[in-house]
Design a protein around this motif. Structure first.
Motif, PDB file in Angstrom:
ATOM      1  N   PHE A 212       2.275  19.200  33.827  1.00 13.77           N
ATOM      2  CA  PHE A 212       2.226  20.166  34.925  1.00 13.77           C
ATOM      3  C   PHE A 212       2.137  21.568  34.333  1.00 13.77           C
ATOM      4  O   PHE A 212       2.847  21.875  33.368  1.00 13.77           O
ATOM      5  N   ASP A 213       1.286  22.428  34.904  1.00 16.26           N
ATOM      6  CA  ASP A 213       1.247  23.821  34.437  1.00 16.26           C
ATOM      7  C   ASP A 213       2.326  24.623  35.160  1.00 16.26           C
ATOM      8  O   ASP A 213       3.093  24.060  35.959  1.00 16.26           O
ATOM      9  N   SER A 214       2.392  25.956  34.903  1.00 13.91           N
ATOM     10  CA  SER A 214       3.497  26.758  35.451  1.00 13.91           C
ATOM     11  C   SER A 214       3.462  26.828  36.978  1.00 13.91           C
ATOM     12  O   SER A 214       4.488  27.075  37.611  1.00 13.91           O
ATOM     13  N   SER A 215       2.267  26.567  37.594  1.00 15.14           N
ATOM     14  CA  SER A 215       2.259  26.582  39.056  1.00 15.14           C
ATOM     15  C   SER A 215       2.353  25.170  39.644  1.00 15.14           C
ATOM     16  O   SER A 215       2.052  24.951  40.824  1.00 15.14           O
ATOM     17  N   GLY A 216       2.760  24.222  38.815  1.00 13.50           N
ATOM     18  CA  GLY A 216       3.009  22.874  39.322  1.00 13.50           C
ATOM     19  C   GLY A 216       1.767  22.012  39.457  1.00 13.50           C
ATOM     20  O   GLY A 216       1.822  20.918  40.005  1.00 13.50           O
ATOM     21  N   GLU A 217       0.623  22.522  38.966  1.00 15.89           N
ATOM     22  CA  GLU A 217      -0.631  21.740  39.057  1.00 15.89           C
ATOM     23  C   GLU A 217      -0.701  20.750  37.895  1.00 15.89           C
ATOM     24  O   GLU A 217      -0.353  21.089  36.757  1.00 15.89           O
ATOM     25  N   LEU A 218      -1.187  19.570  38.233  1.00 14.23           N
ATOM     26  CA  LEU A 218      -1.346  18.552  37.197  1.00 14.23           C
ATOM     27  C   LEU A 218      -2.576  18.909  36.349  1.00 14.23           C
ATOM     28  O   LEU A 218      -3.657  19.142  36.900  1.00 14.23           O
ATOM     29  N   ILE A 219      -2.385  18.985  35.045  1.00 15.04           N
ATOM     30  CA  ILE A 219      -3.510  19.355  34.174  1.00 15.04           C
ATOM     31  C   ILE A 219      -3.610  18.386  32.988  1.00 15.04           C
ATOM     32  O   ILE A 219      -2.635  17.706  32.654  1.00 15.04           O
ATOM     33  N   LYS A 220      -4.770  18.402  32.385  1.00 16.82           N
ATOM     34  CA  LYS A 220      -4.991  17.616  31.166  1.00 16.82           C
ATOM     35  C   LYS A 220      -4.486  18.439  29.993  1.00 16.82           C
ATOM     36  O   LYS A 220      -4.900  19.593  29.844  1.00 16.82           O
ATOM     37  N   SER A 221      -3.609  17.901  29.172  1.00 14.84           N
ATOM     38  CA  SER A 221      -3.107  18.683  28.031  1.00 14.84           C
ATOM     39  C   SER A 221      -3.296  17.912  26.730  1.00 14.84           C
ATOM     40  O   SER A 221      -3.270  16.679  26.723  1.00 14.84           O
ATOM     41  N   GLN A 222      -3.458  18.691  25.687  1.00 16.38           N
ATOM     42  CA  GLN A 222      -3.535  18.112  24.339  1.00 16.38           C
ATOM     43  C   GLN A 222      -2.131  18.238  23.754  1.00 16.38           C
ATOM     44  O   GLN A 222      -1.666  19.363  23.505  1.00 16.38           O
ATOM     45  N   ILE A 223      -1.471  17.115  23.563  1.00 11.61           N
ATOM     46  CA  ILE A 223      -0.076  17.155  23.114  1.00 11.61           C
ATOM     47  C   ILE A 223       0.067  16.548  21.715  1.00 11.61           C
ATOM     48  O   ILE A 223      -0.485  15.494  21.418  1.00 11.61           O
ATOM     49  N   MET A 224       0.844  17.264  20.891  1.00 15.66           N
ATOM     50  CA  MET A 224       1.139  16.785  19.533  1.00 15.66           C
ATOM     51  C   MET A 224       2.666  16.709  19.412  1.00 15.66           C
ATOM     52  O   MET A 224       3.348  17.663  19.777  1.00 15.66           O
ATOM     53  N   ASN A 225       3.168  15.594  18.953  1.00 20.22           N
ATOM     54  CA  ASN A 225       4.621  15.479  18.788  1.00 20.22           C
ATOM     55  C   ASN A 225       5.030  15.835  17.369  1.00 20.22           C
ATOM     56  O   ASN A 225       4.281  15.580  16.431  1.00 20.22           O
ATOM     57  N   VAL A 226       6.224  16.404  17.262  1.00 17.26           N
ATOM     58  CA  VAL A 226       6.745  16.712  15.930  1.00 17.26           C
ATOM     59  C   VAL A 226       8.128  16.085  15.797  1.00 17.26           C
ATOM     60  O   VAL A 226       8.904  16.056  16.763  1.00 17.26           O
ATOM     61  N   SER A 227       8.402  15.561  14.624  1.00 14.27           N
ATOM     62  CA  SER A 227       9.720  14.996  14.319  1.00 14.27           C
ATOM     63  C   SER A 227      10.225  15.686  13.055  1.00 14.27           C
ATOM     64  O   SER A 227       9.602  15.551  11.996  1.00 14.27           O
ATOM     65  N   TRP A 228      11.305  16.445  13.189  1.00 19.46           N
ATOM     66  CA  TRP A 228      11.879  17.117  12.016  1.00 19.46           C
ATOM     67  C   TRP A 228      13.092  16.331  11.518  1.00 19.46           C
ATOM     68  O   TRP A 228      13.841  15.761  12.318  1.00 19.46           O
ATOM     69  N   THR A 229      13.295  16.336  10.212  1.00 24.20           N
ATOM     70  CA  THR A 229      14.536  15.820   9.632  1.00 24.20           C
ATOM     71  C   THR A 229      15.110  16.953   8.788  1.00 24.20           C
ATOM     72  O   THR A 229      14.364  17.586   8.022  1.00 24.20           O
ATOM     73  N   ALA A 230      16.413  17.229   8.944  1.00 21.22           N
ATOM     74  CA  ALA A 230      17.021  18.311   8.158  1.00 21.22           C
ATOM     75  C   ALA A 230      18.359  17.866   7.578  1.00 21.22           C
ATOM     76  O   ALA A 230      19.011  16.959   8.111  1.00 21.22           O
ATOM     77  N   ASP A 231      18.719  18.521   6.474  1.00 25.38           N
ATOM     78  CA  ASP A 231      19.964  18.233   5.754  1.00 25.38           C
ATOM     79  C   ASP A 231      21.123  18.892   6.500  1.00 25.38           C
ATOM     80  O   ASP A 231      21.248  20.123   6.497  1.00 25.38           O
ATOM     81  N   HIS A 232      21.954  18.072   7.131  1.00 26.22           N
ATOM     82  CA  HIS A 232      23.012  18.616   7.993  1.00 26.22           C
ATOM     83  C   HIS A 232      24.153  19.256   7.206  1.00 26.22           C
ATOM     84  O   HIS A 232      25.037  19.889   7.786  1.00 26.22           O
ATOM     85  N   ARG A 233      24.136  19.145   5.880  1.00 27.73           N
ATOM     86  CA  ARG A 233      25.182  19.832   5.100  1.00 27.73           C
ATOM     87  C   ARG A 233      24.964  21.335   5.151  1.00 27.73           C
ATOM     88  O   ARG A 233      25.919  22.097   5.076  1.00 27.73           O
ATOM     89  N   VAL A 234      23.686  21.738   5.242  1.00 24.56           N
ATOM     90  CA  VAL A 234      23.399  23.178   5.206  1.00 24.56           C
ATOM     91  C   VAL A 234      22.600  23.695   6.413  1.00 24.56           C
ATOM     92  O   VAL A 234      22.515  24.909   6.620  1.00 24.56           O
TER      93      VAL A 234
END
Ligand code: CAO
Length: 262
Positions: A212-234
């Motif tokens: 959905f865009d900011s006015s609530g209209e259904l749109i076609k989007s190009q989506i890329m997912n990201v998965s981060w892993t981080a060291d929780h000690r720092v």
């Protein structure tokens, strides 16, 4: 007169199939022992060490609809100069810009665990599927390179990787890395930190999906997912989220990205 009762329905079961005929035993080969060498052996060592790190994951989706239009036109320009321009050089430059704001993610914890070393160079590792196996060469000093220069170096590393010739010059000194597993497939991953780095990201396959865009209209989007892993000690979750948000903003609004380029 006795009440008339209907006779019970006659249920006829189909006949059972005959029991399976025992398959004729086929000859079974022998187990093989193959000693691990080179890259495969180094991977056992590095990944065993990596799993000592108490790590956490952080995931988000990036709308690259605008970026994909921009990349299409930049790709043509780059091709005229003999360079293949994928999304990676743009993604890497955006990471470097975000690292300037969050240098803790481009740091390492020393062996004693008493000091954090903030690395001056953004030597961004790119996980590469090579004939020798998974290798992570890095592009040195991305903070000083243009997107075109990053693309040119990535093209060179891919060619060297394909020829099985990546060496210590390309493989050492990584300060942060990214794995574009989406080049092969998949949306989410759980990348494993390369010690002594404190974070790594994995990029999924860019897909056209409804949003959905900011006015609530259904749109076609190009989506890329990201998965981060981080060291929780720092690294804490808030730092990872703020870094990822800034990086996402660069990729989702390429004009703002342009303004921040150094
Ligand atoms: N989504 C959609 N399209 C993608 C994509 C993605 N995530 N990744 C690449 N593409 C597209 C590129 O844009 C390019 O398209 P064009 O022909 O239109 O330019 C095409 O696929 C080929 O790209 P590429 O793979 O040659 O280049 P790249 O810079 O995107 O990626 C590299 C380079 C080295 C990261 C990649 O080839 C690779 O080896 N990925 C595997 C990484 C891996 O194994 N990770 C696992 C590590 S943990 O075991």
């Amino acid at each position: 007169p006795s009440p008339t009762t209907a006779p019970p329905p006659v249920t006829t079961r189909p006949p059972l199939p005959p029991p399976p005929v025992a398959a004729q035993a086929l000859p079974v080969g022998e187990d093989r022992v193959v000693p691990l060498k080179g890259v495969a052996k180094a991977m056992v060592r590095a990944m065993t060490e990596a799993l000592q790190i108490p790590a956490f994951g952080y995931y988000d989706e990036i709308d690259v609809s605008q970026l994909s239009i921009l990349r299409k036109s930049l790709k043509q320009v780059a091709e005229q100069r003999g360079i293949q321009l994928s999304y990676m050089p743009i993604i890497l430059k955006a990471i470097s810009l975000a690292l300037l704001q969050y240098p803790m993610l481009n740091a390492s914890l020393d062996a004693s665990g008493d000091n954090v070393i903030y690395k001056a160079s953004h030597n961004l590792g790119v996980a590469m599927d090579t004939p020798e196996g998974l290798l992570v060469p890095n592009i040195k000093n991305v903070q000083n390179l243009s997107i075109f220069e990053i693309a040119s170096e990535l093209n060179r590393l891919q060619a060297v990787g394909l020829a099985g010739k990546l060496g210590p010059a390309e493989l050492s000194g990584t300060t942060f890395s990214i794995s574009n597993i989406g080049a092969i497939g998949g949306t989410y991953a759980r990348p494993v930190i390369l010690p002594p780095n404190v974070a790594i990201g994995a990029i999924g396959k860019i897909q056209t999906v409804p949003r959905f865009d900011s006015s609530g209209e259904l749109i076609k989007s190009q989506i890329m997912n990201v998965s981060w892993t981080a060291d929780h000690r720092v690294i804490d979750g808030a730092t990872m989220a703020r870094f990822s948000n800034l990086w996402k903003q660069y990729l989702e609004t390429p004009d703002m990205f342009l303004l921040s380029l150094k």
